[in-house]
Each structure stands twice: as structure tokens, then as C-alpha cells.
Design an enzyme around this catalytic site. Sequence first.
Site: not given
Ligand code: GLU
Length: 427
Positions: A106, A218, A221
Amino acid sequence: MQKGFNPFEMAQAQFDRVAEQVGLDAGVKEYLRWPQREFHFTIPVRTDDGSIRVFRGFRVQHSDVRGPCKGGIRFHPQETADTVRALATWMTWKTAVVDIPLGGGKGGVICDPHELSMREQEQICRGWVRQVWKNIGPVQDVPAPDVMTTGQHMLWMMDEYETLSGGKFPGVITGKPVGVGGSLGRTEATGYGVIYTVREALKRMGMDIRNTTMACQGFGNVSQYAADLFIKYGGKVVCVSCWDQSDMTSYTYRKMDGIDMAFLTSITDRYGTIDAAKAIEAGYEKLPGEAWIETEADILQPGALENQVNADNVGKIHERAKIIAEGANGPTTPEADEAIRKRGIFLIPDFLCNAGGVTCSYFEQVQNNMNYYWEKDEVLAKLDTKMTNAFHAVADLAERRNVYMRDAAYMIAIERVATAARLRGLV
Ligand code: GLU
């Protein structure tokens, strides 16, 4: 984020609990409870008024034993090293539970996009890549969008990476716009994935989705597309909550006979703020931000940030609630988890429930590698199959071993990651 609340400690506590239950070897446990690598750096940006502002950026690579690290990049004023560590760790369990050949990572930047121009945001994106480009890439670590980042941000990042590395590497990042390496269905994927798991949970409970209602927290998206598909399936969404940029507070917009998504999105600005006057005129109640949790509904969908269902508000959950579908990452604190478990509310844990996004990111990578792009129906059908199979594998295990859904999801994920680490000879 609440003072004194540390999401990384929470992620470790969840992991420790299950590692204990399954008797995980002490060395393997120690290896999996920490990120493998971390990058902390500064990003200097010349702002529109000509001054220099320095932002702090992170990339945490929790695990790459099952494949390249994978996970989004968040832009948030309250980002910390520990929020990014927690989110990176959850990505490892997420890719493992849906069984895609990727690890967990992340990234984040401490900033508030609401107060930055697009040019300034572009500089942050490019600056972020300049700091980590040697340590990310299609075979090392593949970022994606998350809270307050979009396809546009991904594309600036891809462009910077390609400029620095001198080639075309669409697989360096996912969540790109369609037409420049993105996949159809990626925007909808997380929210739709949430509803695929809700649909399957309702089937197991013998309930008809058309007679059910859902309350969402929320309006980003995740919640927008979750609400959209839930309504398409015939269910009623009774409220959403959203951030109001004008007074920096969140509000719940409620309509017990069902919200109209097309209308609400038409009165939402680019920061996700709903126009209160227009909503009230159309018969919506404007309530405090937390009202979503006490709203009468069969399904609660926290689809915003971590720590939203906590010791202070878990007792307010309406007696009608039967399912909590965690669209956000880490929305439920351990105390609230305990209360939900005791009440017997069926929980679809975050790293299973919201895995649709990363699963579609994986499909995006596959299409990038083939340089051949699928129709939207094909993407969504594959996504549905993956989510449905993963959901039932977890629910079956929870039933068979009589354990909480979150613990069952951890059991499957830990087993897969530990096995890969062992087979590689790392532990
Ligand atoms: N940010 C999204 C999650 O928390 C997607 C991560 C991704 O597609 O790599 O799962």
C-alpha cells in the site's frame, strides 16, 4: 482517525488471534506480522503560488511471497506510516483469499486533494514515482487507486514510470482510464464485488434481495457502485453518508422509501459533496454523519474509512441489521467486532467483501500482458465468479468450524501465504 487508535496494531491483533487458533508456527507468525519492506520519503512540490511545499509519502510492501506486491495509494491528510502498514497487510490477505497470484502493498501521501489543484496533484504523483520507481514495477509491486486517488492519478504515475524506465509498461499500475491500458469494469469492480458477496450471503440466509434494504456509509467509488448494483438487483438503499467540504463534516442523506442514485450523483460535486438544499427539496432527510449506523436496514455497508464501527456506536446498530458488508478497509474496531460477533450479525469481512477492486486490477494486468482487451460483460462475469467462489469458501469454513467470518477468511488467507513462504524456503 480517532486518537489513540492504531490500525496496524488492529491488523496485527486480528492476525495474531487466528494464528493462535490455527497453531501457526511461531517463526512463520513473526515473519507474516511485519511488512517485508518500507519506503518513507519526501515529495517537494512547487505550488501554484510559487512556493515549495514538502509532502510525506510512503510505500509499504507487506508480502510478495505469492507474487508482486499489490495495493492502492491513498491521498489523505490523516495518513500515517501505520495506516499504510495496516492497509498493506490487509492487501496480502485480500489477494490470498480470492486466490490471485499477487502479494500485498500500500502507498500513501499525507495531503488533502480538496485543497490542491490538479497541477499540484500531478506533481505529487510524479514525485511519488520518482522516489520509488526502482522498487515498483509489473514484476515487483503494482499500485492502484484508493481513497481520493483516481485513474487520472494512476496515468500520471504510469507516465512518469515509463519516462524514467524508457519503455511502455502499462502493467506497472492498475486502475488506469479505459483506452490507456485500463480495464472496462474496474471503476465499478469494488462496489459490485461487495454486492456479489451480499447477494450470496442473502441466498445462504434464504432471503430475497428484493425485500431487503441497505444503509451505506460514504458516497465514494465503493458506496456509489455498491448502491447502484444493489438497486439493480431490486433492493432498496435507504441512506448514504457523505463528506461536506463546506463545513468539513459528514452528513447522512436518508430516504426510507429508497434513494435515487442517478439523482444523488447528479447533485454531487467533484469532491463527493451532495448539494444539501437540492436533496432536502427532493424529500431526503439530512441527518448527522453517524445516522447511517442506526438507520433501520437489513444490510449495513460501511464503505468509507477505517474505525467507523467502534465501541461508541456499535450499540446503536438497529435490531433489523442482519448483514454487515465491509466495503471499506478496516472499518470495524476489535471491540465492535466482538459485539457484532456476540449479536450474531453476519459479517462479510473487508478483505473478502471489497476484494473486487484488486481482482479486477489483476484482470487489468492480464489484459495489459496480452495487449488484448475484454468486453465489460466478460470482465464482470469473471469478477462475479471469483468473488462468489471466494465468498462461499469462507462461509463454508465458518460454518464447518463454527468460527466468525473474519476468522475464517484469515484462516484461508494465512494458510495460502504461509504455504507459499514455506515452499519458497523462506521460513
Ligand atoms: N485500493 C483497492 C483495495 O484496497 C484496490 C487495490 C488494487 O487494485 O490493487 O483493495
